[in-house]
Design an enzyme around this catalytic site. Structure first.
Site, mmCIF file in Angstrom:
data_model
loop_
_atom_site.group_PDB
_atom_site.id
_atom_site.type_symbol
_atom_site.label_atom_id
_atom_site.label_comp_id
_atom_site.label_asym_id
_atom_site.label_seq_id
_atom_site.Cartn_x
_atom_site.Cartn_y
_atom_site.Cartn_z
ATOM 1 N N GLY A 161 99.464 -48.796 -90.152
ATOM 2 C CA GLY A 161 98.998 -50.034 -90.774
ATOM 3 C C GLY A 161 98.497 -49.729 -92.172
ATOM 4 O O GLY A 161 99.025 -48.850 -92.855
ATOM 5 N N ILE A 163 95.554 -48.329 -93.317
ATOM 6 C CA ILE A 163 94.984 -46.992 -93.530
ATOM 7 C C ILE A 163 96.015 -45.914 -93.183
ATOM 8 O O ILE A 163 96.170 -44.930 -93.918
ATOM 9 C CB ILE A 163 93.690 -46.825 -92.701
ATOM 10 C CG1 ILE A 163 92.638 -47.844 -93.173
ATOM 11 C CG2 ILE A 163 93.148 -45.401 -92.826
ATOM 12 C CD1 ILE A 163 91.428 -47.976 -92.265
ATOM 13 N N ARG A 183 103.662 -50.665 -83.513
ATOM 14 C CA ARG A 183 104.286 -51.675 -82.650
ATOM 15 C C ARG A 183 105.579 -52.183 -83.266
ATOM 16 O O ARG A 183 106.521 -52.508 -82.571
ATOM 17 C CB ARG A 183 103.308 -52.832 -82.424
ATOM 18 C CG ARG A 183 102.162 -52.434 -81.512
ATOM 19 C CD ARG A 183 101.210 -53.571 -81.317
ATOM 20 N NE ARG A 183 100.691 -54.039 -82.601
ATOM 21 C CZ ARG A 183 99.683 -54.883 -82.718
ATOM 22 N NH1 ARG A 183 99.095 -55.355 -81.655
ATOM 23 N NH2 ARG A 183 99.249 -55.255 -83.911
ATOM 24 N N THR A 241 90.113 -40.940 -87.123
ATOM 25 C CA THR A 241 89.169 -41.720 -87.933
ATOM 26 C C THR A 241 89.208 -43.179 -87.497
ATOM 27 O O THR A 241 88.700 -44.037 -88.203
ATOM 28 C CB THR A 241 89.521 -41.654 -89.441
ATOM 29 O OG1 THR A 241 90.870 -42.089 -89.600
ATOM 30 C CG2 THR A 241 89.347 -40.273 -90.013
ATOM 31 N N SER A 242 89.837 -43.462 -86.344
ATOM 32 C CA SER A 242 89.968 -44.859 -85.928
ATOM 33 C C SER A 242 88.738 -45.300 -85.127
ATOM 34 O O SER A 242 87.766 -45.795 -85.696
ATOM 35 C CB SER A 242 91.258 -45.036 -85.137
ATOM 36 O OG SER A 242 91.336 -46.350 -84.661
ATOM 37 N N ARG A 243 88.775 -45.093 -83.814
ATOM 38 C CA ARG A 243 87.613 -45.349 -82.964
ATOM 39 C C ARG A 243 87.630 -44.310 -81.844
ATOM 40 O O ARG A 243 88.703 -43.887 -81.393
ATOM 41 C CB ARG A 243 87.658 -46.750 -82.347
ATOM 42 C CG ARG A 243 87.342 -47.894 -83.301
ATOM 43 C CD ARG A 243 85.863 -47.972 -83.685
ATOM 44 N NE ARG A 243 85.582 -49.118 -84.526
ATOM 45 C CZ ARG A 243 85.560 -49.101 -85.865
ATOM 46 N NH1 ARG A 243 85.808 -47.971 -86.511
ATOM 47 N NH2 ARG A 243 85.277 -50.184 -86.546
ATOM 48 N N GLU A 272 78.961 -43.424 -79.581
ATOM 49 C CA GLU A 272 78.179 -43.170 -80.805
ATOM 50 C C GLU A 272 76.783 -43.754 -80.680
ATOM 51 O O GLU A 272 76.630 -44.822 -80.090
ATOM 52 C CB GLU A 272 78.904 -43.797 -82.012
ATOM 53 C CG GLU A 272 80.243 -43.146 -82.265
ATOM 54 C CD GLU A 272 81.003 -43.747 -83.456
ATOM 55 O OE1 GLU A 272 80.407 -44.551 -84.201
ATOM 56 O OE2 GLU A 272 82.172 -43.424 -83.613
ATOM 57 N N HIS A 290 80.889 -40.709 -88.477
ATOM 58 C CA HIS A 290 81.474 -42.040 -88.751
ATOM 59 C C HIS A 290 81.255 -42.469 -90.214
ATOM 60 O O HIS A 290 80.587 -43.467 -90.484
ATOM 61 C CB HIS A 290 80.887 -43.097 -87.790
ATOM 62 C CG HIS A 290 81.786 -44.305 -87.655
ATOM 63 N ND1 HIS A 290 81.856 -45.071 -86.515
ATOM 64 C CD2 HIS A 290 82.649 -44.873 -88.532
ATOM 65 C CE1 HIS A 290 82.724 -46.059 -86.697
ATOM 66 N NE2 HIS A 290 83.210 -45.958 -87.909
ATOM 67 N N ILE A 291 81.858 -41.700 -91.128
ATOM 68 C CA ILE A 291 81.668 -41.975 -92.553
ATOM 69 C C ILE A 291 82.986 -42.339 -93.237
ATOM 70 O O ILE A 291 83.110 -42.234 -94.454
ATOM 71 C CB ILE A 291 81.009 -40.774 -93.282
ATOM 72 C CG1 ILE A 291 81.835 -39.489 -93.100
ATOM 73 C CG2 ILE A 291 79.584 -40.577 -92.805
ATOM 74 C CD1 ILE A 291 81.385 -38.338 -94.002
ATOM 75 N N GLY A 292 83.972 -42.781 -92.445
ATOM 76 C CA GLY A 292 85.300 -43.069 -92.997
ATOM 77 C C GLY A 292 85.279 -43.928 -94.248
ATOM 78 O O GLY A 292 85.939 -43.636 -95.241
HETATM 79 P P1 NAP Z 1 95.767 -52.235 -89.437
HETATM 80 O O1 NAP Z 1 96.269 -52.445 -90.825
HETATM 81 O O2 NAP Z 1 95.680 -53.407 -88.520
HETATM 82 O O3 NAP Z 1 96.649 -51.077 -88.784
HETATM 83 C C1 NAP Z 1 96.663 -50.799 -87.421
HETATM 84 C C2 NAP Z 1 98.031 -50.231 -87.050
HETATM 85 O O4 NAP Z 1 97.994 -49.859 -85.673
HETATM 86 C C3 NAP Z 1 99.213 -51.190 -87.201
HETATM 87 O O5 NAP Z 1 100.250 -50.502 -87.845
HETATM 88 C C4 NAP Z 1 99.623 -51.526 -85.774
HETATM 89 O O6 NAP Z 1 101.019 -51.693 -85.629
HETATM 90 C C5 NAP Z 1 99.217 -50.260 -85.072
HETATM 91 N N1 NAP Z 1 99.006 -50.461 -83.632
HETATM 92 C C6 NAP Z 1 98.408 -51.488 -83.007
HETATM 93 N N2 NAP Z 1 98.392 -51.279 -81.675
HETATM 94 C C7 NAP Z 1 99.030 -50.102 -81.484
HETATM 95 C C8 NAP Z 1 99.354 -49.349 -80.337
HETATM 96 N N3 NAP Z 1 99.051 -49.806 -79.104
HETATM 97 N N4 NAP Z 1 99.987 -48.165 -80.492
HETATM 98 C C9 NAP Z 1 100.301 -47.715 -81.740
HETATM 99 N N5 NAP Z 1 100.022 -48.399 -82.854
HETATM 100 C C10 NAP Z 1 99.403 -49.568 -82.725
HETATM 101 O O7 NAP Z 1 94.292 -51.633 -89.472
HETATM 102 P P2 NAP Z 1 93.636 -50.678 -90.590
HETATM 103 O O8 NAP Z 1 92.983 -51.486 -91.635
HETATM 104 O O9 NAP Z 1 94.635 -49.654 -90.978
HETATM 105 O O10 NAP Z 1 92.489 -50.001 -89.710
HETATM 106 C C11 NAP Z 1 92.823 -49.191 -88.593
HETATM 107 C C12 NAP Z 1 91.601 -48.827 -87.776
HETATM 108 O O11 NAP Z 1 90.831 -47.867 -88.481
HETATM 109 C C13 NAP Z 1 90.631 -49.983 -87.538
HETATM 110 O O12 NAP Z 1 90.973 -50.697 -86.374
HETATM 111 C C14 NAP Z 1 89.286 -49.304 -87.405
HETATM 112 O O13 NAP Z 1 88.938 -49.150 -86.053
HETATM 113 C C15 NAP Z 1 89.493 -47.935 -88.023
HETATM 114 N N6 NAP Z 1 88.607 -47.680 -89.175
HETATM 115 C C16 NAP Z 1 87.677 -46.689 -89.095
HETATM 116 C C17 NAP Z 1 86.874 -46.402 -90.168
HETATM 117 C C18 NAP Z 1 85.886 -45.280 -90.124
HETATM 118 O O14 NAP Z 1 84.827 -45.404 -90.722
HETATM 119 N N7 NAP Z 1 86.169 -44.185 -89.472
HETATM 120 C C19 NAP Z 1 86.992 -47.144 -91.352
HETATM 121 C C20 NAP Z 1 87.939 -48.156 -91.399
HETATM 122 C C21 NAP Z 1 88.759 -48.415 -90.294
HETATM 123 P P3 NAP Z 1 101.796 -52.993 -86.201
HETATM 124 O O15 NAP Z 1 101.674 -52.910 -87.687
HETATM 125 O O16 NAP Z 1 103.183 -52.800 -85.766
HETATM 126 O O17 NAP Z 1 101.101 -54.177 -85.626
#
Ligand code: NAP
Length: 324
Positions: A161, A163, A183, A241-243, A272, A290-292
């Protein structure tokens, strides 16, 4: 004047803490109450009655109980994060409460942190620094701390997605081949980065580094467990860095301790802020709190976006990024 109902200012409750970049636009228009970083659940339940807006963050579970404590005047939950697994979206929908998040403005910061964790875990930086600080460095050794190079290596991105894609661009620029799971197919990334889409098991087997960027939810809980860690293997690196819920932390700690996984770089954990003792003890793990998104620019922009969402909904407009 907007922000007032019958001449009384509406109340915005910030569950924990909002940076000045977000506080400033809110304070001019609303009564703003802040719980503080140490706000307990009972304190929060006391604080929220009468709120028109609630600013939450990943450490604040927003469930039916909290929504009901806010009362029927609640119109928006603005989450200070892009992930919204802390929020019961159905409970919000049932009560007519809009939910907004803060995407895009944290993409670069989080992708850079994932790259930093990748390099740190692949090149054993934490282990090497711990040895130096503890006085265990006895001199230059050609065999010590040998790790993985990204150029010529294969990086598997789980969730291409916002990130995941930025991270893929960064590792591709260092010469890594990119594989991905998502997906839906991502033709632009395939064209521009030469990224190849695989099934999860095939990606785990082929990649030297696996970086997780899919969102948390029932579908992705423990997406990476004992079997999957075994597929990454003793020479491989896992970065998350996701969850925390996407990785079975006990299985991860056991794989690291038993040498069935090469190394891990983690920013997020299942419970956490507590971190499993076994992970803390693993020498080949780089562990961050958790400093992403924690760059100055990103956190200020997130605060402003959360405030914009509150103002938009209380003004009767669509928020900049609505998830429910
Ligand atoms: P995003 O743009 O919605 O990207 C998520 C990606 O995951 C999409 O490409 C989606 O596929 C894919 N996906 C969804 N369900 C899936 C599955 N079951 N198996 C494999 N891939 C799957 O979100 P983002 O903005 O990149 O953020 C991603 C995550 O990073 C957030 O949900 C958040 O939890 C985490 N995050 C963490 C921090 C931190 O401080 N560590 C900071 C920011 C974000 P499709 O494109 O095909 O739908």
């Amino acid at each position: 004047m907007s922000g007032e109902v019958n001449g009384v200012r509406e109340t915005v409750v910030v569950a924990r803490h909002l940076l000045p970049a977000g506080m400033q636009p809110l304070r001019g228009r609303f009564e703003v109450v802040e719980g503080g970083l140490d706000a307990t659940r009972p304190r929060l339940l006391e604080l929220v009655p009468g709120a028109a807006a609630l600013v939450a963050d990943p450490a604040v579970p927003v469930d039916a109980e909290l929504l009901d404590a806010c009362g029927p005047g609640l119109r928006v939950v603005a989450n200070f994060a892009v992930g919204y697994d802390n929020i019961d979206l159905d409970a919000c929908r049932e009560r007519g409460v809009v939910v907004a998040n803060t995407p895009d403005v944290l993409t670069q910061a989080t992708a850079e942190l994932a790259l930093a964790l990748t390099l740190a875990a692949a090149r054993r930086l934490s282990e090497a620094e711990r040895d130096l600080r503890a006085g265990r460095w006895t001199g230059w050794d050609p065999a010590a701390y040998r790790g993985l190079e990204l150029r010529g290596g294969t990086v598997g991105v789980v969730g291409l997605g916002r990130i995941g894609l930025r991270y893929a661009e960064l590792v591709a620029a260092l010469g890594a081949e990119v594989l991905y799971v998502a997906r839906s197919a991502k033709p632009a990334a395939e064209r521009e980065l030469g990224a190849r889409r695989l099934e999860l098991a095939a990606l785990l087997e082929a990649a030297d580094v696996v970086s997780i960027h899919a969102p948390a939810g029932p579908e992705t809980r423990h997406l990476i467990g004992e079997r999957e860690l075994g597929l990454i293997g003793s020479g491989g690196v896992l970065v998350n860095t996701s969850r925390g819920s996407l990785v079975d932390e006990r299985a991860l700690a056991a794989a690291l301790a038993g040498g069935r996984l090469g190394a891990a770089g983690l920013d997020v954990y299942e419970d956490e802020p507590s971190v499993a003792e076994e992970l803390l003890a693993a020498p080949n793990a780089v562990l961050l709190p958790h400093i992403g998104s924690a760059s100055v620019a990103s956190r200020d922009a997130m605060a402003l976006l959360a405030a914009d969402s509150v103002i938009a909904v209380l003004d009767g407009r669509e928020p900049p990024s609505r998830v429910a």
